[in-house]
Every structure is written in structure tokens, then in C-alpha cells.
Motif scaffolding. Sequence first.
Motif, PDB file in Angstrom:
ATOM      1  N   TYR A   1      50.652  52.614  42.956  1.00 39.14           N
ATOM      2  CA  TYR A   1      50.270  51.910  44.177  1.00 39.14           C
ATOM      3  C   TYR A   1      49.305  50.769  43.853  1.00 39.14           C
ATOM      4  CZ  TYR A   1      48.174  51.120  48.802  1.00 39.14           C
ATOM      5  OH  TYR A   1      47.709  50.558  49.962  1.00 39.14           O
ATOM      6  N   TYR A   2      48.303  51.054  43.018  1.00 37.92           N
ATOM      7  CA  TYR A   2      47.359  50.008  42.609  1.00 37.92           C
ATOM      8  C   TYR A   2      48.079  48.914  41.815  1.00 37.92           C
ATOM      9  CZ  TYR A   2      43.516  53.141  43.924  1.00 37.92           C
ATOM     10  OH  TYR A   2      42.652  53.948  44.616  1.00 37.92           O
ATOM     11  N   ALA A   3      49.004  49.332  40.955  1.00 33.94           N
ATOM     12  CA  ALA A   3      49.765  48.354  40.166  1.00 33.94           C
ATOM     13  C   ALA A   3      50.559  47.428  41.085  1.00 33.94           C
ATOM     14  CB  ALA A   3      50.700  49.079  39.193  1.00 33.94           C
ATOM     15  N   GLY A   4      51.116  48.001  42.162  1.00 29.55           N
ATOM     16  CA  GLY A   4      51.849  47.190  43.124  1.00 29.55           C
ATOM     17  C   GLY A   4      50.956  46.175  43.817  1.00 29.55           C
ATOM     18  N   LEU A   5      49.765  46.593  44.178  1.00 32.31           N
ATOM     19  CA  LEU A   5      48.833  45.678  44.836  1.00 32.31           C
ATOM     20  C   LEU A   5      48.429  44.522  43.924  1.00 32.31           C
ATOM     21  CD1 LEU A   5      46.410  48.150  46.695  1.00 32.31           C
ATOM     22  CD2 LEU A   5      48.119  46.654  47.745  1.00 32.31           C
ATOM     23  N   LEU A   6      48.377  44.786  42.617  1.00 34.81           N
ATOM     24  CA  LEU A   6      47.860  43.798  41.674  1.00 34.81           C
ATOM     25  C   LEU A   6      48.943  43.090  40.866  1.00 34.81           C
ATOM     26  CD1 LEU A   6      44.837  45.862  40.287  1.00 34.81           C
ATOM     27  CD2 LEU A   6      44.721  43.889  41.819  1.00 34.81           C
ATOM     28  N   HIS A   7      50.217  43.392  41.100  1.00 32.88           N
ATOM     29  CA  HIS A   7      51.254  42.914  40.178  1.00 32.88           C
ATOM     30  C   HIS A   7      51.360  41.395  40.106  1.00 32.88           C
ATOM     31  CE1 HIS A   7      53.609  42.524  43.892  1.00 32.88           C
ATOM     32  NE2 HIS A   7      54.510  41.831  43.218  1.00 32.88           N
ATOM     33  N   ASP A   8      50.919  40.692  41.134  1.00 31.04           N
ATOM     34  CA  ASP A   8      51.028  39.229  41.147  1.00 31.04           C
ATOM     35  C   ASP A   8      49.681  38.525  41.011  1.00 31.04           C
ATOM     36  OD1 ASP A   8      53.754  38.901  41.253  1.00 31.04           O
ATOM     37  OD2 ASP A   8      53.860  38.789  43.436  1.00 31.04           O
ATOM     38  N   ILE A   9      48.672  39.221  40.531  1.00 33.65           N
ATOM     39  CA  ILE A   9      47.332  38.624  40.466  1.00 33.65           C
ATOM     40  C   ILE A   9      47.307  37.345  39.646  1.00 33.65           C
ATOM     41  CG2 ILE A   9      46.637  40.062  38.512  1.00 33.65           C
ATOM     42  CD1 ILE A   9      43.813  40.004  39.554  1.00 33.65           C
TER      43      ILE A   9
END
Length: 360
Positions: free
Chosen positions: A91-99
Amino acid sequence: MYLTIASLVFNILLILSGIIIFRKIKIDNKKKTEQCIQNSERLMERSVIALSNAIEAKDSYTSGHSNRVAKYAKEIARRMGKDEEYQNKIYYAGLLHDIGKIRIPDKIMSKKGKLSDMEYECLKLHPVLSFSMLSGISEDGKIEEATKYHHEHFDGSGYPEGLAGKAIPEFARILAVADTYDAMTSSRSFRSLFPQLFVRSEIEFQMGKQFDPDIAKVMIDIIDDDKDFNLRQKENTHKKVLIVDDDVIAVKLVEFMLEDDRTLEITSVKSGEHCLKALEEFKFDLILLDVYLPDTDGFTILDTINQKYKTPVIFMSSDKNKETIARARQNGIKYYLVKPFLKQELTEALRDVFRNNLES
């Protein structure tokens, strides 16, 4: 208004502070330990959400994208039987995948229309930039790897390193499906969202190519359970299809074939004159055009459509004459459906037309 660099750095520091607090807690009292862990997890989640919002501030058309990708990825992981810790981390990876897109020029991120080759190559840097910015955020490195490799393809045709199969980290293989699903079910500055029928068929088509087939199958199951197409960007955007045919039965058959897809808005007219009037008033995403009409023929209407509207056209006719079909091909018609045609023929034609729109 875009967030300032200072605020972005502040958000990153919040995330890192949450992780540091979580890792360094050394309290003997079990109750206090659990409370501190919960507090640090909440801090990390709020920080990650704040940073994902900063990413999307660069482009209003991607609003909510990271949050939806995170939710889809978590649901995929849950259905795969992963434990709660795994689900939270993906879930965290999804939130940050386009940082990494924070460091891509605004003129590229918000451009309306197709990117140039150079602009696209610049955009393709964002996974590596994400990896660099998030270095050390997770103890096992899975979040960082997920952001770096979520554009790799199962057949090795992706980027940045051309990894293939199970060599692509599992987190990244999950994000790849979730990210593509949301890209197709969300509006962009240059196109509206795609119908559920197309989205499902495209994911199925890409099994073993772009996507891990096992993970893609889980996503297809999620889609099949989503009868009302709620898993998408929330807005009243539909694909508008215009049927031009004076054969009432043929029109009804097409409507019946497409009735399960609630994101398709079907309009029908019986003549070339009414077709042109409809095109003057509304923008359509696809036209199903009969070759023979009461007042004109499909080729005459096609000329006007190509010159003035550039709307994709599929011919449908009971005329099996090879010369007519050849003429249609010469006029740029890729799909010539001979009546009576099967539902599969129609849906495959729509899928290909919409895929070309996706890539353009």
C-alpha cells in the motif's frame, strides 16, 4: 498551486522520522510499546499520503491516482493470501510509486497530447528517480524496488532495466497491474477513461506479455466482482459510441452486445444527414458506420469524418463484396464487420481501436 521544494523536503523528513521512530523504539512496557508503534505507523501513513499528494499536485488530471493504485495493489495482495504486513507495505509502495515525477519538468507532466520521443524518454526516468529518492525507506528494500521496477514487463520489454518474469520483484509486478488498471480507468488531459469491457480485455490480452499472468488473473477477478464499475476515477465520463444504420435489428443487436458495459454511451441515427448533425453537437469516441444508408453511402460520410472530426470508424455491412472491402481498406478502415457478426468480433475491434487511442 504546486507545493514548494521546502514543503516536499519536509514531507520526506516526516516519512523518514516516522520510520526512524518505528525502528528505534526500545520500551519494556508492552502497552506503551504497542501505542508507540501505532503512533509511528500513523505518522508514516500520514506522511506518505502527504507526499503522494505532492506528486499529484504537478498534474490535476492524475488526482487520486497514487491512492487508487495503492488500494488496488493492497486488494491484489490480500487476494493472493499475503499477510497484513505485506499488504500495508505494498500500500505504501503504491502511494509512493510515482514520487520521481516530482523531478520531471512541469511542461512534460501537464502536457495535453502525445509526448515527443525526447519528452517520453525524460518521463521514463521517474522510476529510477523514485528509487534514488526513497533509498533506505524500508529495511528490506521492497518499497524502493517496487517504485523502480513497476514499469518492467513480464516479457522483458519494459524499463528501466528490461527485467523479465520472476526476476522482476513481486511488489513491482503487483504495482504494474494496479498502475495500468488505474491509468485506463481514469481521465487524462488528452482522453477520457476507457470502458470496463476494454480494460478487462486489455489486461487479459497482456497476460504473460506486460503482466505476470497469475497477478493479472487476480486483477481480472477483482474486475469481475466489480459489477457496477466502481473501481475507477469517480466522475461521469463515458465513451460515446455513435451507430449509423437504418437497419433497426442491426442496431438492437449491437446495443445488446454492448449492454453489459455501463461506461459506454450508445447513440444511434438512421441516415448520413443525422450522423453529421450528431457530430456537430457531440464529440464521439467511435462510430459504427453502415456502408449503405438511405440518403448516401458510408464512404461519403467517412470523407467528412476524416477531414473534420478525426473520429475512429468501424464499417459494418451485409456487403461481402471483396471490392467494397478493399475500397474500405484503402480509405483507412481497419475493421469491416460483415453482418451478422459475432459479439467477439465487435469487442475485439473496439478493444483494438481503444488501445490505439491509449497509445496515442
